[in-house]
Design a protein around this motif. Structure first.
Motif, PDB file in Angstrom:
ATOM      1  N   ILE A 260       0.862  -1.169   0.000  1.00  0.00           N
ATOM      2  CA  ILE A 260       0.000   0.000   0.000  1.00  0.00           C
ATOM      3  C   ILE A 260       0.900   1.221   0.000  1.00  0.00           C
ATOM      4  CG2 ILE A 260      -1.672   1.318   1.345  1.00  0.00           C
ATOM      5  CD1 ILE A 260      -2.638  -1.336   2.512  1.00  0.00           C
ATOM      6  N   THR A 261       0.631   2.153  -0.900  1.00  0.00           N
ATOM      7  CA  THR A 261       1.364   3.407  -0.883  1.00  0.00           C
ATOM      8  C   THR A 261       0.523   4.437  -0.128  1.00  0.00           C
ATOM      9  OG1 THR A 261       0.435   4.017  -3.032  1.00  0.00           O
ATOM     10  CG2 THR A 261       2.592   2.979  -3.037  1.00  0.00           C
ATOM     11  N   SER A 262       1.192   5.286   0.601  1.00  0.00           N
ATOM     12  CA  SER A 262       0.477   6.256   1.436  1.00  0.00           C
ATOM     13  C   SER A 262       0.962   7.668   1.155  1.00  0.00           C
ATOM     14  CB  SER A 262       0.690   5.924   2.915  1.00  0.00           C
ATOM     15  OG  SER A 262       2.050   6.043   3.244  1.00  0.00           O
ATOM     16  N   VAL A 263       0.018   8.598   1.264  1.00  0.00           N
ATOM     17  CA  VAL A 263       0.316  10.022   1.145  1.00  0.00           C
ATOM     18  C   VAL A 263      -0.445  10.718   2.258  1.00  0.00           C
ATOM     19  CG1 VAL A 263       0.120  12.089  -0.297  1.00  0.00           C
ATOM     20  CG2 VAL A 263       0.586   9.864  -1.352  1.00  0.00           C
ATOM     21  N   PHE A 264       0.258  11.479   3.067  1.00  0.00           N
ATOM     22  CA  PHE A 264      -0.368  12.251   4.150  1.00  0.00           C
ATOM     23  C   PHE A 264      -0.086  13.721   3.898  1.00  0.00           C
ATOM     24  CE2 PHE A 264      -0.444  13.857   8.618  1.00  0.00           C
ATOM     25  CZ  PHE A 264      -1.779  13.584   8.862  1.00  0.00           C
ATOM     26  N   ALA A 265      -1.126  14.436   3.466  1.00  0.00           N
ATOM     27  CA  ALA A 265      -0.951  15.855   3.136  1.00  0.00           C
ATOM     28  C   ALA A 265      -2.168  16.635   3.609  1.00  0.00           C
ATOM     29  CB  ALA A 265      -0.767  16.026   1.634  1.00  0.00           C
ATOM     30  N   ASP A 266      -1.934  17.777   4.220  1.00  0.00           N
ATOM     31  CA  ASP A 266      -2.993  18.671   4.693  1.00  0.00           C
ATOM     32  C   ASP A 266      -3.981  17.955   5.606  1.00  0.00           C
ATOM     33  OD1 ASP A 266      -1.917  20.831   3.212  1.00  0.00           O
ATOM     34  OD2 ASP A 266      -2.998  20.193   1.417  1.00  0.00           O
ATOM     35  N   GLY A 267      -3.497  17.051   6.450  1.00  0.00           N
ATOM     36  CA  GLY A 267      -4.346  16.351   7.399  1.00  0.00           C
ATOM     37  C   GLY A 267      -5.157  15.218   6.796  1.00  0.00           C
ATOM     38  N   THR A 268      -4.923  14.887   5.536  1.00  0.00           N
ATOM     39  CA  THR A 268      -5.659  13.802   4.874  1.00  0.00           C
ATOM     40  C   THR A 268      -4.705  12.664   4.552  1.00  0.00           C
ATOM     41  OG1 THR A 268      -7.184  15.399   3.884  1.00  0.00           O
ATOM     42  CG2 THR A 268      -7.110  13.203   2.897  1.00  0.00           C
ATOM     43  N   LEU A 269      -5.082  11.479   4.988  1.00  0.00           N
ATOM     44  CA  LEU A 269      -4.293  10.275   4.709  1.00  0.00           C
ATOM     45  C   LEU A 269      -4.939   9.541   3.546  1.00  0.00           C
ATOM     46  CD1 LEU A 269      -2.064   8.217   5.373  1.00  0.00           C
ATOM     47  CD2 LEU A 269      -3.639   7.197   7.038  1.00  0.00           C
ATOM     48  N   THR A 270      -4.174   9.343   2.483  1.00  0.00           N
ATOM     49  CA  THR A 270      -4.666   8.617   1.307  1.00  0.00           C
ATOM     50  C   THR A 270      -3.869   7.322   1.177  1.00  0.00           C
ATOM     51  OG1 THR A 270      -5.150  10.709   0.208  1.00  0.00           O
ATOM     52  CG2 THR A 270      -5.069   8.736  -1.180  1.00  0.00           C
ATOM     53  N   LEU A 271      -4.576   6.199   1.181  1.00  0.00           N
ATOM     54  CA  LEU A 271      -3.952   4.886   1.030  1.00  0.00           C
ATOM     55  C   LEU A 271      -4.378   4.297  -0.309  1.00  0.00           C
ATOM     56  CD1 LEU A 271      -4.678   3.490   4.613  1.00  0.00           C
ATOM     57  CD2 LEU A 271      -2.546   4.484   3.782  1.00  0.00           C
ATOM     58  N   THR A 272      -3.386   3.848  -1.090  1.00  0.00           N
ATOM     59  CA  THR A 272      -3.671   3.264  -2.397  1.00  0.00           C
ATOM     60  C   THR A 272      -3.026   1.885  -2.460  1.00  0.00           C
ATOM     61  OG1 THR A 272      -3.593   5.475  -3.367  1.00  0.00           O
ATOM     62  CG2 THR A 272      -3.507   3.610  -4.895  1.00  0.00           C
ATOM     63  N   GLY A 273      -3.841   0.873  -2.709  1.00  0.00           N
ATOM     64  CA  GLY A 273      -3.345  -0.493  -2.794  1.00  0.00           C
ATOM     65  C   GLY A 273      -2.917  -0.861  -4.198  1.00  0.00           C
ATOM     66  N   ASP A 274      -2.165  -1.943  -4.303  1.00  0.00           N
ATOM     67  CA  ASP A 274      -1.767  -2.433  -5.616  1.00  0.00           C
ATOM     68  C   ASP A 274      -2.777  -3.492  -6.076  1.00  0.00           C
ATOM     69  OD1 ASP A 274      -1.140  -4.566  -4.002  1.00  0.00           O
ATOM     70  OD2 ASP A 274       1.017  -4.470  -4.320  1.00  0.00           O
ATOM     71  N   THR A 275      -2.413  -4.275  -7.074  1.00  0.00           N
ATOM     72  CA  THR A 275      -3.343  -5.268  -7.626  1.00  0.00           C
ATOM     73  C   THR A 275      -3.456  -6.529  -6.781  1.00  0.00           C
ATOM     74  OG1 THR A 275      -1.583  -6.184  -9.001  1.00  0.00           O
ATOM     75  CG2 THR A 275      -2.968  -4.474  -9.991  1.00  0.00           C
ATOM     76  N   ASP A 276      -2.565  -6.704  -5.789  1.00  0.00           N
ATOM     77  CA  ASP A 276      -2.626  -7.875  -4.911  1.00  0.00           C
ATOM     78  C   ASP A 276      -3.632  -7.642  -3.786  1.00  0.00           C
ATOM     79  OD1 ASP A 276      -0.658  -9.183  -6.371  1.00  0.00           O
ATOM     80  OD2 ASP A 276       0.959  -8.306  -5.180  1.00  0.00           O
ATOM     81  N   ASP A 277      -3.905  -8.708  -3.029  1.00  0.00           N
ATOM     82  CA  ASP A 277      -4.788  -8.571  -1.867  1.00  0.00           C
ATOM     83  C   ASP A 277      -4.078  -7.736  -0.816  1.00  0.00           C
ATOM     84  OD1 ASP A 277      -6.698 -10.180  -3.031  1.00  0.00           O
ATOM     85  OD2 ASP A 277      -5.908 -12.008  -2.136  1.00  0.00           O
ATOM     86  N   ASN A 278      -4.741  -6.666  -0.377  1.00  0.00           N
ATOM     87  CA  ASN A 278      -4.157  -5.770   0.616  1.00  0.00           C
ATOM     88  C   ASN A 278      -5.037  -5.772   1.854  1.00  0.00           C
ATOM     89  OD1 ASN A 278      -1.960  -4.493  -1.012  1.00  0.00           O
ATOM     90  ND2 ASN A 278      -3.692  -3.982  -2.294  1.00  0.00           N
ATOM     91  N   VAL A 279      -4.460  -6.209   2.980  1.00  0.00           N
ATOM     92  CA  VAL A 279      -5.187  -6.237   4.245  1.00  0.00           C
ATOM     93  C   VAL A 279      -4.404  -5.374   5.229  1.00  0.00           C
ATOM     94  CG1 VAL A 279      -6.078  -7.697   6.088  1.00  0.00           C
ATOM     95  CG2 VAL A 279      -5.973  -8.583   3.751  1.00  0.00           C
ATOM     96  N   PHE A 280      -5.099  -4.430   5.871  1.00  0.00           N
ATOM     97  CA  PHE A 280      -4.426  -3.553   6.816  1.00  0.00           C
ATOM     98  C   PHE A 280      -5.372  -3.197   7.947  1.00  0.00           C
ATOM     99  CE2 PHE A 280      -6.395  -0.819   3.722  1.00  0.00           C
ATOM    100  CZ  PHE A 280      -6.918   0.223   4.458  1.00  0.00           C
ATOM    101  N   ILE A 281      -4.802  -2.653   9.018  1.00  0.00           N
ATOM    102  CA  ILE A 281      -5.540  -2.226  10.202  1.00  0.00           C
ATOM    103  C   ILE A 281      -5.186  -0.775  10.470  1.00  0.00           C
ATOM    104  CG2 ILE A 281      -5.855  -2.590  12.682  1.00  0.00           C
ATOM    105  CD1 ILE A 281      -4.893  -5.516  12.164  1.00  0.00           C
ATOM    106  N   LEU A 282      -6.213   0.059  10.695  1.00  0.00           N
ATOM    107  CA  LEU A 282      -5.996   1.439  11.118  1.00  0.00           C
ATOM    108  C   LEU A 282      -6.161   1.492  12.622  1.00  0.00           C
ATOM    109  CD1 LEU A 282      -7.973   3.502   8.469  1.00  0.00           C
ATOM    110  CD2 LEU A 282      -5.509   3.340   8.717  1.00  0.00           C
ATOM    111  N   LYS A 283      -5.170   2.063  13.300  1.00  0.00           N
ATOM    112  CA  LYS A 283      -5.193   2.092  14.762  1.00  0.00           C
ATOM    113  C   LYS A 283      -4.902   3.515  15.228  1.00  0.00           C
ATOM    114  CE  LYS A 283      -2.755   0.013  18.649  1.00  0.00           C
ATOM    115  NZ  LYS A 283      -1.661  -0.893  19.039  1.00  0.00           N
ATOM    116  N   GLY A 284      -5.821   4.071  16.001  1.00  0.00           N
ATOM    117  CA  GLY A 284      -5.593   5.394  16.579  1.00  0.00           C
ATOM    118  C   GLY A 284      -4.600   5.282  17.721  1.00  0.00           C
TER     119      GLY A 284
END
Length: 90
Positions: free
Chosen positions: A42-66
């Motif tokens: 997963i590629t990530s971009v964090f700009a101006d308080g916004t987190l953008t996560l972009t996955g590739d063509t494979d199965d992407n499983v992730f956990i968001l944790k505060g």
């Protein structure tokens, strides 16, 4: 054959020991457990308080944790985030 006195008995035992066959230990290989590669990235971009996560063509499983006020951690579950297992954004 009858053994004679003490020193001769020791010589006979020593000769018998030297005639024993020396066995060598053989080398062997054992298979390792299966190692599965990561499922994706997963590629990530964090700009101006916004987190953008972009996955590739494979199965992407992730956990968001505060992790605190204004902080979030992305944990990959058989997936990497920008090439690492977890990444924290603040």
């Amino acid at each position: 054959m009858r053994m004679k006195w003490w020193p001769w008995a020791w010589e006979r035992k020593a000769r018998n020991l030297s005639r024993r066959r020396v066995t060598r230990l053989g080398l062997s290989l054992e298979p390792l457990e299966a190692r599965l590669p990561m499922a994706g990235n997963i590629t990530s971009v964090f700009a101006d308080g916004t987190l953008t996560l972009t996955g590739d063509t494979d199965d992407n499983v992730f956990i968001l944790k505060g992790t605190g006020p204004g902080s979030v951690q992305v944990l990959g579950n058989e997936t990497t985030i920008d090439g690492v297992m977890s990444k924290t954004f603040t």
